[in-house]
Enzyme design. Structure first.
Site, PDB file in Angstrom:
ATOM      1  N   CYS A  88      10.595   6.702 -10.819  1.00 10.97           N
ATOM      2  CA  CYS A  88      11.415   5.033 -11.861  1.00 10.97           C
ATOM      3  C   CYS A  88      11.950   6.013 -12.845  1.00 10.97           C
ATOM      4  O   CYS A  88      12.889   7.539 -12.617  1.00 10.97           O
ATOM      5  CB  CYS A  88      10.827   3.702 -12.572  1.00 10.97           C
ATOM      6  N   HIS A 184       6.392   1.601  -9.154  1.00 15.77           N
ATOM      7  CA  HIS A 184       6.007   1.980  -9.706  1.00 15.77           C
ATOM      8  C   HIS A 184       4.038   2.222  -9.105  1.00 15.77           C
ATOM      9  O   HIS A 184       3.456   1.000  -8.501  1.00 15.77           O
ATOM     10  CB  HIS A 184       5.646   1.518 -10.853  1.00 15.77           C
ATOM     11  N   GLU A 186       2.015   3.283  -9.016  1.00 16.59           N
ATOM     12  CA  GLU A 186       0.650   3.798 -10.736  1.00 16.59           C
ATOM     13  C   GLU A 186       0.012   2.622 -10.320  1.00 16.59           C
ATOM     14  O   GLU A 186      -0.822   2.228 -11.072  1.00 16.59           O
ATOM     15  CB  GLU A 186       0.960   5.047 -11.478  1.00 16.59           C
TER      16      GLU A 186
HETATM   17  N1  GLN Z   1      15.307   1.707 -15.896  1.00 15.51           N
HETATM   18  C1  GLN Z   1      14.718   2.819 -16.810  1.00 15.51           C
HETATM   19  C2  GLN Z   1      15.816   3.902 -17.301  1.00 15.51           C
HETATM   20  O1  GLN Z   1      17.335   3.955 -16.681  1.00 15.51           O
HETATM   21  C3  GLN Z   1      14.069   3.288 -15.907  1.00 15.51           C
HETATM   22  C4  GLN Z   1      12.705   1.785 -16.126  1.00 15.51           C
HETATM   23  C5  GLN Z   1      11.440   2.613 -15.359  1.00 15.51           C
HETATM   24  O2  GLN Z   1      11.278   3.342 -15.695  1.00 15.51           O
HETATM   25  N2  GLN Z   1      10.890   1.493 -15.282  1.00 15.51           N
HETATM   26  O3  GLN Z   1      14.850   4.221 -17.184  1.00 15.51           O
END
Ligand code: GLN
Length: 204
Positions: A88, A184, A186
């Site tokens: 992410c 995610h 994890e």
């Molecule tokens: N929207 C977040 C960002 O721009 C990422 C979200 C996340 O890691 N769950 O960093």
């Protein structure tokens, strides 16, 4: 099997512990049977076999990596071939191009990708959708997406390992020793993605 266990016992995977879901990644590594270590300062990076950059908020991560003097050292490790896995916000931190980022936001610029922050828009802010791993049908990896980035374009070196079927978007991608997930793993009990990362370390 015995050999595999011997290998797992020998390696240590770092988890960048500046912000985000650090404990969840450490728990997953523990369940896979691998030791982990929190990385907060440059000296924590010595003798690691791989590094995970967790999810969180990429603008904050960028700032904290910079303040911690970690951009150069982590960059050198990646250039030296250390396997790295970004989930992410962690994936955003590895991408060559960030769309809708903050102007002062930086990344390691190693993954041949363009990602859009919060790319699924407001309505789909956070959602769950099954992921097709390596073309395995039916899709059966539980995909948890939280303000996830969307991969907008990919370079020729990037392999797509997982897709969300409804819109065919790539959500698990690999480029050599770099692995990235827009979701995610994890936060689930399914360890396949962490096991895949460990197998990348085993190949080194
Ligand atoms: N929207 C977040 C960002 O721009 C990422 C979200 C996340 O890691 N769950 O960093």
């Amino acid at each position: 099997m015995k050999e595999k266990r011997g290998f797992l016992e020998k390696i240590v995977v770092g988890v960048l512990a500046l912000q985000g879901d650090v404990l969840e990644h450490r728990r997953a590594l523990d369940l896979v049977g691998v030791k982990s270590k929190e990385v907060k300062v440059p000296s924590d990076l010595t003798s690691l076999d791989g590094l995970i950059i967790p999810g969180g908020e990429s603008t904050t991560l960028s700032l904290l990596i910079e303040l911690g003097g970690l951009f150069d050292v982590i960059g050198e490790k990646i250039a030296g071939g250390m396997p790295i896995f970004g989930t992410c916000a962690g994936l955003i931190m590895l991408s060559e191009e960030i769309i809708d980022g903050r102007s002062d936001q930086k990344s390691f610029e190693v993954f041949e990708l363009s990602v859009r922050r919060n790319g699924y828009g407001r309505q789909l802010d956070s959602f769950e959708a099954p992921i097709e791993l390596n073309g395995t049908s039916p899709p059966n990896f539980p995909g948890v997406f939280i303000r996830a980035p969307a991969v907008v374009s990919l370079g020729s070196k990037v392999e797509v390992l997982g897709k969300v079927v409804k819109d065919e978007s790539p959500v698990l991608i690999r480029q050599g020793r770099i692995l990235g997930a827009t979701f995610h793993p994890e936060l689930t009990d399914d360890l396949r993605v962490h096991e895949l990362f460990i197998s990348m370390i085993e190949e080194v």
